[in-house]
Design an enzyme around this catalytic site. Sequence first.
Site, short mmCIF file in Angstrom:
data_model
loop_
_atom_site.label_atom_id
_atom_site.label_comp_id
_atom_site.label_asym_id
_atom_site.label_seq_id
_atom_site.Cartn_x
_atom_site.Cartn_y
_atom_site.Cartn_z
N ALA A 146 -32.34 43.99 72.43
CA ALA A 146 -32.53 43.09 71.00
C ALA A 146 -34.28 43.13 71.70
CB ALA A 146 -31.76 42.04 70.20
N LYS A 147 -35.13 42.56 70.96
CA LYS A 147 -35.91 41.48 71.04
C LYS A 147 -36.69 40.32 69.81
CE LYS A 147 -39.05 40.86 75.52
NZ LYS A 147 -38.46 41.12 76.05
#
Length: 425
Positions: A114-115
Amino acid sequence: MPATNLSYLDPARPEPWSSFLEQIDRVAPHLGGLSHWIETLKRPKRVLIVDVPIVRDDGTVAHYEGYRVQHNLSRGPGKGGVRFHPDVSLNEVMALAGWMTVKNAALGLPFGGAKGGVRIDPRALSRAELERVTRRYTSEIGLVIGPDKDIPAPDVGSDQQIMAWMMDTYSVNVGHTASGVVTGKPVALGGSLGRHEATGRGVFIAAREAGKRSAVPIPGSRVAVQGFGNVGSIAARIFAEHGAVIVALQDAEATLFNPAGINVAEAIAYSATQGSLAGFPGAESIGNEEFWAVESEYVVPAALEGQLTARRAAGLRTRIVVEGANGPTLPAADDILRERGILVVPDVLANAGGVTVSYFEWVQDFSSFFWSEDEINARLESIMIKAFAAIWQMADERGLSLRTAAFIIACQRVLAAREQRGLYP
Ligand code: NAD
């Protein structure tokens, strides 16, 4: 494969998502039956775009764009940093989330990828404004984050204080202290010893392992480091502590060169008080582009993605590139470096020390039992060395780049998990 395979992306700005897609395409032929699932990796599982309005100190209201992308959650909760930078875009956050999927799987950490990010210049905001942006952003993405859902961490432009505000905001919203919602927190709030230094330390471990196998010993080697923030400054310091000579440093405002070696401790102290390396007295100031032609044994890009272009790769005078940044080398540059016999230790391995110690932080928060710094550094060493050896062995046996080998190992793990879980419904 078109650079923008998804209708919600701007076709005029294909990078860096197009680089990530190209890397996935390069690995697909090596995945056997699992390549049937490859499309999974070309589409983020979940994309959240949020409006982040705040009242500025002068009473006006400003709106900022924020994102949280969960690229793949097949192997566990999402994990990846939060970037505060004026160039943050959905495309960029998607690519960074994709690289986190690959990195976590390559290291065998039980996380998906994720980011997140907010399109702001943190240096143009007051501390109070930055706190308001952080808290509102955290509330807006609160729908999708959580200790067992998705765990943010620091990235470019964010730090321990931002993580402390994120942890506090999430905790207030859920009604209890939830230390495990972010990593990279201050130690007093459940952060881990060694986390602040972990990415730079991991860059050094990866360089040392590559150097051992390529007959490029660290002592006496010449090192050029681009980016002098968390990753670059600590990597430079540890290289120097092991006898390397730091011949060039570059940050957003200056490029320094000293063939006799730059004193890194002094450069860190200078940059901390002056806000950048510009004007540092212990080295000659050279042009930005000259950085890429400095003679060295190691080059460590530790700033932003897309820095090592085909042109710069053609002129590089080094033996080993160790990617501290995420996505610093464009695929065309990768090919040129390989033809020229310059070894590239890819980001998904070289900068994985940060997320590895983030994993330790998350485990420590869950168990409320904290480890000593020596234990943390020893465990970091052992995980990095094991991952490096497996990737090196596959690259060696099959005649592949370390990047392709790392992607094969990682994508096999992610897609096997996908297949074993099956599709719902
Ligand atoms: P940071 O904000 O602490 O530092 C970034 C540095 O890059 C600064 O010195 C800045 O001046 C410099 N910089 C920015 N633009 C530049 C340009 N055009 N040319 C030269 N220098 C430039 O960020 P960081 O946390 O050190 O992250 C750096 C890179 O490492 C990013 O790609 C990030 O995604 C990656 N990374 C960070 C971590 C982490 O734990 N912080 C972990 C893994 C990967």
